[in-house]
Design a protein around this motif. Structure first.
Motif, PDB file in Angstrom:
ATOM      1  N   GLY A 111       0.792  -1.227   0.000  1.00 59.33           N
ATOM      2  CA  GLY A 111       0.000   0.000   0.000  1.00 59.33           C
ATOM      3  C   GLY A 111       0.816   1.263   0.000  1.00 59.33           C
ATOM      4  N   TYR A 112       2.144   1.137  -0.166  1.00 62.87           N
ATOM      5  CA  TYR A 112       2.957   2.349  -0.252  1.00 62.87           C
ATOM      6  C   TYR A 112       2.542   3.187  -1.458  1.00 62.87           C
ATOM      7  CZ  TYR A 112       6.987   5.380   0.252  1.00 62.87           C
ATOM      8  OH  TYR A 112       7.790   6.476   0.451  1.00 62.87           O
ATOM      9  N   SER A 113       2.090   2.519  -2.515  1.00 68.37           N
ATOM     10  CA  SER A 113       1.547   3.197  -3.691  1.00 68.37           C
ATOM     11  C   SER A 113       0.292   2.462  -4.134  1.00 68.37           C
ATOM     12  CB  SER A 113       2.581   3.240  -4.821  1.00 68.37           C
ATOM     13  OG  SER A 113       2.994   1.929  -5.163  1.00 68.37           O
ATOM     14  N   VAL A 114      -0.660   3.206  -4.708  1.00 65.44           N
ATOM     15  CA  VAL A 114      -1.894   2.604  -5.216  1.00 65.44           C
ATOM     16  C   VAL A 114      -2.310   3.306  -6.497  1.00 65.44           C
ATOM     17  CG1 VAL A 114      -2.738   1.870  -2.938  1.00 65.44           C
ATOM     18  CG2 VAL A 114      -3.402   4.109  -3.829  1.00 65.44           C
ATOM     19  N   ALA A 115      -3.040   2.569  -7.334  1.00 71.82           N
ATOM     20  CA  ALA A 115      -3.625   3.139  -8.548  1.00 71.82           C
ATOM     21  C   ALA A 115      -4.871   2.338  -8.868  1.00 71.82           C
ATOM     22  CB  ALA A 115      -2.634   3.086  -9.714  1.00 71.82           C
ATOM     23  N   THR A 116      -5.762   2.933  -9.663  1.00 64.67           N
ATOM     24  CA  THR A 116      -6.960   2.212 -10.079  1.00 64.67           C
ATOM     25  C   THR A 116      -7.351   2.609 -11.485  1.00 64.67           C
ATOM     26  OG1 THR A 116      -9.237   1.624  -9.465  1.00 64.67           O
ATOM     27  CG2 THR A 116      -8.576   3.901  -9.106  1.00 64.67           C
ATOM     28  N   SER A 117      -8.026   1.703 -12.169  1.00 66.46           N
ATOM     29  CA  SER A 117      -8.567   1.993 -13.492  1.00 66.46           C
ATOM     30  C   SER A 117      -9.712   2.992 -13.378  1.00 66.46           C
ATOM     31  CB  SER A 117      -9.061   0.703 -14.150  1.00 66.46           C
ATOM     32  OG  SER A 117     -10.025   0.069 -13.321  1.00 66.46           O
ATOM     33  N   ALA A 118     -10.151   3.507 -14.508  1.00 66.72           N
ATOM     34  CA  ALA A 118     -11.196   4.537 -14.505  1.00 66.72           C
ATOM     35  C   ALA A 118     -12.491   4.044 -13.868  1.00 66.72           C
ATOM     36  CB  ALA A 118     -11.453   5.018 -15.928  1.00 66.72           C
ATOM     37  N   ASP A 119     -12.810   2.759 -14.053  1.00 64.07           N
ATOM     38  CA  ASP A 119     -14.046   2.230 -13.486  1.00 64.07           C
ATOM     39  C   ASP A 119     -13.879   1.702 -12.066  1.00 64.07           C
ATOM     40  OD1 ASP A 119     -12.672  -0.147 -13.874  1.00 64.07           O
ATOM     41  OD2 ASP A 119     -14.063  -0.937 -15.376  1.00 64.07           O
ATOM     42  N   GLY A 120     -12.659   1.767 -11.512  1.00 60.41           N
ATOM     43  CA  GLY A 120     -12.409   1.317 -10.148  1.00 60.41           C
ATOM     44  C   GLY A 120     -12.393  -0.188  -9.980  1.00 60.41           C
ATOM     45  N   LYS A 121     -12.390  -0.935 -11.087  1.00 59.94           N
ATOM     46  CA  LYS A 121     -12.480  -2.389 -10.993  1.00 59.94           C
ATOM     47  C   LYS A 121     -11.136  -3.097 -11.096  1.00 59.94           C
ATOM     48  CE  LYS A 121     -17.286  -2.705 -12.408  1.00 59.94           C
ATOM     49  NZ  LYS A 121     -18.266  -3.261 -13.386  1.00 59.94           N
ATOM     50  N   THR A 122     -10.096  -2.374 -11.432  1.00 58.82           N
ATOM     51  CA  THR A 122      -8.733  -2.913 -11.382  1.00 58.82           C
ATOM     52  C   THR A 122      -7.927  -2.051 -10.425  1.00 58.82           C
ATOM     53  OG1 THR A 122      -8.840  -3.737 -13.657  1.00 58.82           O
ATOM     54  CG2 THR A 122      -6.652  -3.444 -12.696  1.00 58.82           C
ATOM     55  N   ILE A 123      -7.317  -2.679  -9.446  1.00 56.87           N
ATOM     56  CA  ILE A 123      -6.566  -1.957  -8.420  1.00 56.87           C
ATOM     57  C   ILE A 123      -5.134  -2.474  -8.410  1.00 56.87           C
ATOM     58  CG2 ILE A 123      -6.349  -1.519  -5.933  1.00 56.87           C
ATOM     59  CD1 ILE A 123      -9.436  -1.905  -5.805  1.00 56.87           C
ATOM     60  N   ILE A 124      -4.192  -1.546  -8.467  1.00 54.82           N
ATOM     61  CA  ILE A 124      -2.771  -1.876  -8.417  1.00 54.82           C
ATOM     62  C   ILE A 124      -2.216  -1.397  -7.080  1.00 54.82           C
ATOM     63  CG2 ILE A 124      -0.592  -1.805  -9.671  1.00 54.82           C
ATOM     64  CD1 ILE A 124      -3.078  -2.607 -11.386  1.00 54.82           C
ATOM     65  N   VAL A 125      -1.472  -2.266  -6.410  1.00 56.10           N
ATOM     66  CA  VAL A 125      -0.903  -1.935  -5.102  1.00 56.10           C
ATOM     67  C   VAL A 125       0.595  -2.221  -5.126  1.00 56.10           C
ATOM     68  CG1 VAL A 125      -0.919  -2.407  -2.624  1.00 56.10           C
ATOM     69  CG2 VAL A 125      -3.061  -2.513  -3.936  1.00 56.10           C
ATOM     70  N   GLY A 126       1.393  -1.211  -4.807  1.00 55.92           N
ATOM     71  CA  GLY A 126       2.823  -1.396  -4.663  1.00 55.92           C
ATOM     72  C   GLY A 126       3.189  -1.754  -3.237  1.00 55.92           C
ATOM     73  N   ALA A 127       4.078  -2.729  -3.108  1.00 57.54           N
ATOM     74  CA  ALA A 127       4.597  -3.152  -1.802  1.00 57.54           C
ATOM     75  C   ALA A 127       6.115  -3.147  -1.910  1.00 57.54           C
ATOM     76  CB  ALA A 127       4.071  -4.539  -1.432  1.00 57.54           C
ATOM     77  N   LYS A 128       6.693  -1.981  -1.715  1.00 58.55           N
ATOM     78  CA  LYS A 128       8.090  -1.766  -2.102  1.00 58.55           C
ATOM     79  C   LYS A 128       9.100  -2.563  -1.289  1.00 58.55           C
ATOM     80  CE  LYS A 128       9.480   2.200   0.703  1.00 58.55           C
ATOM     81  NZ  LYS A 128      10.227   3.466   0.656  1.00 58.55           N
ATOM     82  N   ASN A 129       8.724  -3.026  -0.092  1.00 54.78           N
ATOM     83  CA  ASN A 129       9.654  -3.810   0.734  1.00 54.78           C
ATOM     84  C   ASN A 129       9.320  -5.292   0.760  1.00 54.78           C
ATOM     85  OD1 ASN A 129      11.105  -1.562   1.357  1.00 54.78           O
ATOM     86  ND2 ASN A 129      10.478  -1.432   3.492  1.00 54.78           N
ATOM     87  N   ASP A 130       8.306  -5.677  -0.001  1.00 51.74           N
ATOM     88  CA  ASP A 130       7.894  -7.069  -0.085  1.00 51.74           C
ATOM     89  C   ASP A 130       8.853  -7.819  -1.017  1.00 51.74           C
ATOM     90  OD1 ASP A 130       6.339  -9.311   0.280  1.00 51.74           O
ATOM     91  OD2 ASP A 130       4.545  -8.499  -0.675  1.00 51.74           O
ATOM     92  N   SER A 131       8.737  -9.140  -1.056  1.00 50.50           N
ATOM     93  CA  SER A 131       9.588  -9.912  -1.969  1.00 50.50           C
ATOM     94  C   SER A 131       9.044 -11.319  -2.116  1.00 50.50           C
ATOM     95  CB  SER A 131      11.026  -9.972  -1.445  1.00 50.50           C
ATOM     96  OG  SER A 131      11.048 -10.485  -0.121  1.00 50.50           O
ATOM     97  N   TYR A 132       9.357 -11.923  -3.265  1.00 52.13           N
ATOM     98  CA  TYR A 132       9.120 -13.351  -3.419  1.00 52.13           C
ATOM     99  C   TYR A 132      10.060 -14.108  -2.484  1.00 52.13           C
ATOM    100  CZ  TYR A 132       6.212 -13.111  -7.646  1.00 52.13           C
ATOM    101  OH  TYR A 132       5.203 -12.895  -8.541  1.00 52.13           O
ATOM    102  N   PRO A 133       9.703 -15.341  -2.122  1.00 50.44           N
ATOM    103  CA  PRO A 133      10.610 -16.109  -1.251  1.00 50.44           C
ATOM    104  C   PRO A 133      12.014 -16.282  -1.818  1.00 50.44           C
ATOM    105  CG  PRO A 133       8.443 -17.142  -1.329  1.00 50.44           C
ATOM    106  CD  PRO A 133       8.425 -16.034  -2.345  1.00 50.44           C
ATOM    107  N   PHE A 134      12.154 -16.231  -3.149  1.00 50.81           N
ATOM    108  CA  PHE A 134      13.462 -16.507  -3.760  1.00 50.81           C
ATOM    109  C   PHE A 134      14.201 -15.242  -4.185  1.00 50.81           C
ATOM    110  CE2 PHE A 134      10.047 -17.003  -6.853  1.00 50.81           C
ATOM    111  CZ  PHE A 134      10.388 -16.057  -7.807  1.00 50.81           C
ATOM    112  N   THR A 135      13.708 -14.069  -3.812  1.00 55.18           N
ATOM    113  CA  THR A 135      14.403 -12.824  -4.162  1.00 55.18           C
ATOM    114  C   THR A 135      14.900 -12.133  -2.900  1.00 55.18           C
ATOM    115  OG1 THR A 135      12.295 -11.611  -4.166  1.00 55.18           O
ATOM    116  CG2 THR A 135      13.061 -12.496  -6.282  1.00 55.18           C
ATOM    117  N   GLY A 136      15.707 -11.095  -3.086  1.00 56.73           N
ATOM    118  CA  GLY A 136      16.266 -10.381  -1.948  1.00 56.73           C
ATOM    119  C   GLY A 136      15.221  -9.605  -1.174  1.00 56.73           C
ATOM    120  N   GLY A 137      15.404  -9.487   0.137  1.00 56.85           N
ATOM    121  CA  GLY A 137      14.476  -8.724   0.956  1.00 56.85           C
ATOM    122  C   GLY A 137      14.354  -7.285   0.482  1.00 56.85           C
ATOM    123  N   GLY A 138      13.116  -6.822   0.332  1.00 62.49           N
ATOM    124  CA  GLY A 138      12.901  -5.457  -0.140  1.00 62.49           C
ATOM    125  C   GLY A 138      13.065  -5.293  -1.631  1.00 62.49           C
ATOM    126  N   SER A 139      13.138  -6.400  -2.375  1.00 64.27           N
ATOM    127  CA  SER A 139      13.201  -6.274  -3.837  1.00 64.27           C
ATOM    128  C   SER A 139      11.936  -5.628  -4.373  1.00 64.27           C
ATOM    129  CB  SER A 139      13.424  -7.644  -4.484  1.00 64.27           C
ATOM    130  OG  SER A 139      12.448  -8.576  -4.066  1.00 64.27           O
TER     131      SER A 139
END
Length: 200
Positions: A111-139
């Motif tokens: 939730g550090y960053s958010v965006a949405t489509s014009a109709d509000g039905k697609t939501i994009i959420v940035g998690a800048k310190n999150d990571s996949y289990p196989f990537t570096g912390g905070g990737s």
């Protein structure tokens, strides 16, 4: 004609310092009337930073608010929560509190960053310190949700080709086209191979 303003270090009386608020204004000519003050169900503690990121559908009836230092009960501190509000007249109803598959650990900042489509039905959420289990912390990761009624389905988890190292911060910023079919994600501390560290 609808303006959303995040105040991440604000708070309601009686809630924790920096729990955060978001304000809604309607414009009538050159008059701007405050018609709503939003906060999230769990965003009552210090410092949840509700309002660090805000977005709105084109008609102003769907409002997305990121609280990147908030957390669900039982989750680690600052894992992050994103709230969705529907506007009906001058009432603002919280219809969802979102988190991501991997955004459960401490300081993931979902939730550090958010965006949405014009109709509000697609939501994009940035998690800048999150990571996949196989990537570096905070990737960093970015999550994509589709809305069907009041159901919000996580349909994608994004990362970048080079955003695999510690502290790349993929998801620092996000944006989407009006139809939600093009998504842009910033990774402020990433770099091309051969470039200086942290060039972005």
């Amino acid at each position: 004609k609808t303006i959303i303003v995040g105040a991440k270090s604000d708070e309601f009386p009686g809630t924790g310092s920096y729990s955060g608020l978001a304000y809604v204004f309607d414009r009538e000519g050159n008059n701007f009337n405050e018609i709503g003050i939003l906060r999230g169900t769990h965003a009552t503690d210090s410092p949840d930073n509700f309002g660090n990121a805000v977005a709105s559908s084109a008609d102003g009836k769907t409002i997305i608010v990121g609280a990147y230092r908030d957390e669900y009960p039982g989750f680690s501190g600052a894992s992050g929560v994103v709230y969705v509000f529907d506007r009906e007249g001058n009432n603002f109803n919280e219809v969802a509190a979102l988190t991501g598959t991997y955004a459960t650990g401490a300081s993931e900042y979902f939730g550090y960053s958010v965006a949405t489509s014009a109709d509000g039905k697609t939501i994009i959420v940035g998690a800048k310190n999150d990571s996949y289990p196989f990537t570096g912390g905070g990737s960093g990761l970015a999550y994509v949700f589709d809305r069907e009624g009041n159901n919000f389905n996580e349909v994608g988890i994004l990362t970048g080709t080079h955003a695999t190292d510690t502290s790349d911060n993929f998801g620092q910023s996000v944006a989407t086209s009006a139809d939600g079919k093009t998504i842009i994600v910033g990774a402020m501390n990433e770099e091309y191979p051969g470039a200086n560290d942290g060039t972005g």
